[in-house]
Design an enzyme around this catalytic site. Structure first.
Site, PDB file in Angstrom:
ATOM      1  N   SER A 113      53.141  47.013  44.890  1.00 38.65           N
ATOM      2  CA  SER A 113      51.726  47.516  44.500  1.00 38.65           C
ATOM      3  C   SER A 113      50.760  47.721  45.901  1.00 38.65           C
ATOM      4  O   SER A 113      49.908  48.501  45.811  1.00 38.65           O
ATOM      5  CB  SER A 113      50.852  46.387  43.428  1.00 38.65           C
ATOM      6  OG  SER A 113      50.850  45.186  44.409  1.00 38.65           O
ATOM      7  N   LYS A 151      45.281  50.595  43.528  1.00 37.10           N
ATOM      8  CA  LYS A 151      43.822  50.388  43.262  1.00 37.10           C
ATOM      9  C   LYS A 151      43.296  51.690  43.167  1.00 37.10           C
ATOM     10  O   LYS A 151      42.337  52.210  42.342  1.00 37.10           O
ATOM     11  CB  LYS A 151      43.068  49.366  43.976  1.00 37.10           C
ATOM     12  CG  LYS A 151      43.548  48.038  43.774  1.00 37.10           C
ATOM     13  CD  LYS A 151      43.379  47.445  42.862  1.00 37.10           C
ATOM     14  CE  LYS A 151      43.581  46.049  42.573  1.00 37.10           C
ATOM     15  NZ  LYS A 151      43.260  45.333  41.200  1.00 37.10           N
ATOM     16  N   GLU A 155      33.688  44.812  42.159  1.00 39.64           N
ATOM     17  CA  GLU A 155      33.911  43.298  42.857  1.00 39.64           C
ATOM     18  C   GLU A 155      35.221  43.674  43.359  1.00 39.64           C
ATOM     19  O   GLU A 155      35.976  44.588  43.156  1.00 39.64           O
ATOM     20  CB  GLU A 155      34.262  42.365  41.488  1.00 39.64           C
ATOM     21  CG  GLU A 155      35.698  42.372  41.007  1.00 39.64           C
ATOM     22  CD  GLU A 155      35.907  43.626  40.136  1.00 39.64           C
ATOM     23  OE1 GLU A 155      35.057  44.396  39.873  1.00 39.64           O
ATOM     24  OE2 GLU A 155      37.168  44.034  40.115  1.00 39.64           O
TER      25      GLU A 155
HETATM   26  C1  PLP Z   1      48.239  45.146  46.347  1.00 38.90           C
HETATM   27  C2  PLP Z   1      47.689  44.543  45.264  1.00 38.90           C
HETATM   28  N1  PLP Z   1      48.527  44.163  44.307  1.00 38.90           N
HETATM   29  C3  PLP Z   1      48.232  43.414  43.166  1.00 38.90           C
HETATM   30  C4  PLP Z   1      46.822  43.010  43.128  1.00 38.90           C
HETATM   31  C5  PLP Z   1      46.356  42.348  41.739  1.00 38.90           C
HETATM   32  O1  PLP Z   1      45.429  43.090  40.900  1.00 38.90           O
HETATM   33  P1  PLP Z   1      46.260  43.802  39.280  1.00 38.90           P
HETATM   34  O2  PLP Z   1      47.149  42.653  38.899  1.00 38.90           O
HETATM   35  O3  PLP Z   1      45.120  44.024  38.625  1.00 38.90           O
HETATM   36  O4  PLP Z   1      47.191  44.850  39.792  1.00 38.90           O
HETATM   37  C6  PLP Z   1      45.941  43.346  43.870  1.00 38.90           C
HETATM   38  C7  PLP Z   1      44.270  43.042  43.713  1.00 38.90           C
HETATM   39  O5  PLP Z   1      43.624  42.956  44.791  1.00 38.90           O
HETATM   40  C8  PLP Z   1      46.268  43.882  45.059  1.00 38.90           C
HETATM   41  O6  PLP Z   1      45.454  44.212  46.240  1.00 38.90           O
END
Ligand code: PLP
Lengths: 442, 267
Positions: free
Chosen positions: A423, A134, A156
């Site tokens: 992620s 993020k 948000e």
């Molecule tokens: C670690 C992590 N992965 C994935 C996501 C999902 O978001 P996005 O699909 O935008 O990557 C989030 C959202 O809070 C997250 O914190």
């Protein structure tokens, strides 16, 4: 019309036998097409969205007139920033020294051995400052905030990762910051709530609707309606009205660009398949976008399958939803027959959202990316495996992608490379996972 | 000429202004909504705006949000709303205009929405999340059906854009008094009169002002610069009190009296 159907017929033949994939899919008979999944013609996809913010028919700007001027301003400032080497240098320096980029590519050897097939590699976005992808987006948008001369930021958050990343960027630049967070998410993501407060952000718990991410977006948009003149809304995923899906994708694309370079260095080639989880879709878009033109690399997005496939029990708009309008964009969405947004469920707060970025809807429509979903229980199983085999606590969101990667790896050979976007880190989820495990044991 | 156009032709000929109350369909139930439509018409409201409840109304403040939530929790469905409007519209002189999210229109399909809306006797729509840049196709079909698609102009709209929007709007222009969401406000924004005066110079179309308007004094202040007033939250707030037959009758009476007071103030 003719062009479209002709293109489908011209798809290259499947070179490897397609194998059954265990997670639920839109069509039960459809296994993963493991060959290159798009026409071999040069792709113009990297030119999208068009001037109206459309990816094919998806995207656009379905917002109250009050917000149109601010979106125009954001778009024009972003275009200027793109052409400004100083902006790029400043962002690159921050990504290097403040975030710790490039994030490593890591071979999950024991996890791969456990699956007994292909090699599983992680793109370690969990090692970024603040613990997820993020921050790539929030630093970029914070710099845009300064360029626009705006003096306040709102955001948000679901899992709290975007909230923490926004609070961090705002603290770094000295911009006051308000984060909207559903009350249910405040409960299940306490560590991040504490961090945001320590970073000086103001938390506004949202008590309307399902008290999760969708309601937090509603409240942030309402705040923006009244504050738009001096406030920038740092939206946390590739959702919302144009130009957000484009801007967030571009800032996140550092993930895919690095992955391509690192793969060439390490393997002398690209991975055999790339997997990412999809909430709004920002980590997936950032990973996939640079790969879109690499048409021999299949791309797989994993949505939150929750408890099961019945309405209200999952958060998989691409797998089970229909095209519709939500939060300013035309994309797949979970709605009832009257167009009312349906309640959604996922154990993972960051995936607990009834919509998805319009570019994902487009990629699904062209067949360039395949989307599947994976359940709460499967994500927990993957979480355990990564924690105990690798000594890494993955975010519950990322665990969805890991589960799919493990399934894919099982059906592949050891010379093949399955690459997952890890992620985020899972420290934030530790307490919630203990609670969920007890619930599952019952 | 559409039903909405006719109202303003008549009012302008008499040198009068329009009062347009907003009510939520289905809060607390559609029978109450039907009673409200009849009562508001009976006291002389010139147009009535009917809010179609939506799960994610980002332009609405707490009062209308809560009302939409009550209506949806009570199980209000589109079929039943169209059915109720179909029953009541022939008894009601004032054109009824829907306030409806594009999420709902798209889901139904724009042709199907128009077919059912016009069959029920709705005269137009205000679609808060369909800015003029996205409305071309829907607008063309509304035009063909003599169904007024009313466009919004706000304080953040530039002058050039306001002219473009005014050209596309049908029936009247909805001028949003403040950059913000719906809800009662004591004071009108200081620049409102000036904004309306300059908008007046850009277009011949009637201009109705909404958002934040709730008191007879507002009507008196705006009368010289606007063709009509729209009042939502100040009416919808009262619907929260409807529980039993006694409170039903009482609330209906209160809403009618409030509407009468506003009509007098603008007369
Ligand atoms: C670690 C992590 N992965 C994935 C996501 C999902 O978001 P996005 O699909 O935008 O990557 C989030 C959202 O809070 C997250 O914190």
């Amino acid at each position: 019309m003719f062009g479209e159907s002709a293109q489908q017929e011209l798809r290259p033949p499947v070179t490897r036998p397609a194998k059954e994939f265990l997670v639920s899919s839109r069509s039960d008979t459809l296994a993963f097409d493991l060959s290159s999944s798009f026409s071999s013609q040069p792709s113009s996809d990297s030119q999208l969205p068009d001037a109206k913010g459309r990816f094919g028919k998806f995207g656009g700007r379905f917002v109250p007139e009050t917000l149109v001027a601010a979106l125009d301003q954001l778009q024009s400032e972003y275009e200027k920033a793109q052409g400004d080497p100083e902006f790029q240098n400043r962002l690159d320096a921050l990504l290097k020294d403040f975030v710790g980029r490039p994030s490593p590519l890591y071979f999950a050897k024991r996890l791969s051995d456990l699956c007994g097939g292909a090699q599983i590699w992680f793109k370690r976005e969990d090692l970024n400052h603040t613990g997820s992808h993020k921050i790539n987006n929030t630093l970029g948008q914070a710099l845009l905030t300064l360029r626009m001369g705006k003096s306040r930021v709102i955001a948000e958050t679901g899992a709290g990762q975007h909230g923490v990343a926004t609070a961090t960027a705002c603290a770094h630049f000295g911009i006051p910051c308000v984060v909207y967070m559903g009350e249910e998410d405040v409960r299940r993501q306490q560590p991040n709530v504490q961090s945001m407060k320590l970073l000086g952000a103001e938390i506004h718990p949202v008590t309307t609707g399902s008290r999760t991410l969708r309601d937090a977006v509603n409240e942030a948009m309402r705040d923006w309606m009244s504050s738009v003149v001096d406030t920038h809304y740092i939206l946390g995923s590739v959702v919302g009205p144009h130009p957000f899906p484009k801007i967030v994708r571009d800032f996140q694309s550092v993930i895919g660009r690095e992955t391509i370079n690192q793969s060439k260095d390490r393997f002398g080639r690209l991975p055999d398949i790339v997997v990412a989880c999809v909430g709004g879709g920002s980590n997936a878009a950032g990973m996939f976008y640079p790969f879109v033109a690499e048409t021999d690399v299949p791309l797989v997005g994993i949505e939150a399958g929750g408890r099961n496939s019945s309405a209200g029990n999952h958060a998989s708009p691409l797998t089970y939803g229909e095209p519709g309008v939500l939060h300013g964009s035309f994309s797949y969405v979970l709605q009832d027959d009257d167009g009312q947004t349906q309640d959604v469920h996922s154990a993972s707060a960051g995936l607990d959202y009834p919509g998805v970025g319009p570019e994902h809807s487009y990629w699904m429509s062209t067949g360039r990316v395949q989307y599947r979903s994976c359940t709460d229980a499967q994500a927990l199983q993957a979480f355990d495996a990564v924690a105990t085999q690798e000594g890494i606590l993955p975010a519950l969101e990322s665990s969805h992608a890991v589960f799919a990667a493990m399934e894919i790896a099982r059906s592949r050979t050891p010379d093949e490379i399955v690459l997952v976007c890890l992620s985020g880190r899972g420290d934030k989820d530790a307490a919630e996972i203990q609670r969920l495990k007890k619930e599952f044991d019952k | 000429m559409s039903a909405v156009d006719e109202v303003f032709v008549r009012l302008r000929a008499d040198g009068k202004k329009a009062f347009m109350p907003f009510i939520t369909a289905g809060d607390p139930d559609l029978e109450f909504t039907a009673d409200c439509l009849r009562a508001l018409d009976a006291v002389g409201c010139h147009l009535i705006e009917l809010g179609i409840p939506y799960s994610d109304p980002i332009a609405d403040g707490p009062t209308i949000q809560a009302s939409y939530t009550r209506a949806l929790n009570a199980g209000t469905r589109l079929d039943a709303i169209f059915e109720m409007v179909g029953r009541v519209s022939s008894e009601v002189k004032a054109p009824i205009i829907s306030m409806v999210s594009y999420a709902i229109i798209f889901r139904l399909g724009i042709d199907e929405f128009l077919r059912r809306a016009t069959a029920a006797g709705l005269s137009g729509a205000i679609v808060p999340d369909l800015p003029v840049d996205e409305s071309e196709q829907f607008a063309a079909k509304c035009e063909d059906a003599d169904f007024s698609l009313i466009q919004l102009i706000t304080p953040t709209t530039s002058g050039d854009r306001a002219v473009q929007i005014a050209k596309k709007s049908m029936g009247f222009i909805y001028y949003v008094s403040i950059a913000g969401i719906t809800g009662e406000r004591k004071e009108l924004p200081p620049e409102l009169i000036e904004n309306l005066t300059s908008l007046r110079k850009m277009t011949e179309l009637p201009i109705c002002v909404g958002f934040g308007i709730s008191q007879p004094i507002h009507a008196e202040l705006l009368k010289p610069v606007a063709d009509g007033l729209i009042v939502g939250s100040a009416i919808v707030r009262r619907m929260a009190d409807v529980k039993d037959d006694v409170s039903r009758t009482r609330t209906l009476k209160e809403i009618s009296e409030f509407a009468s007071t506003m009509i007098q103030a603008i007369d």
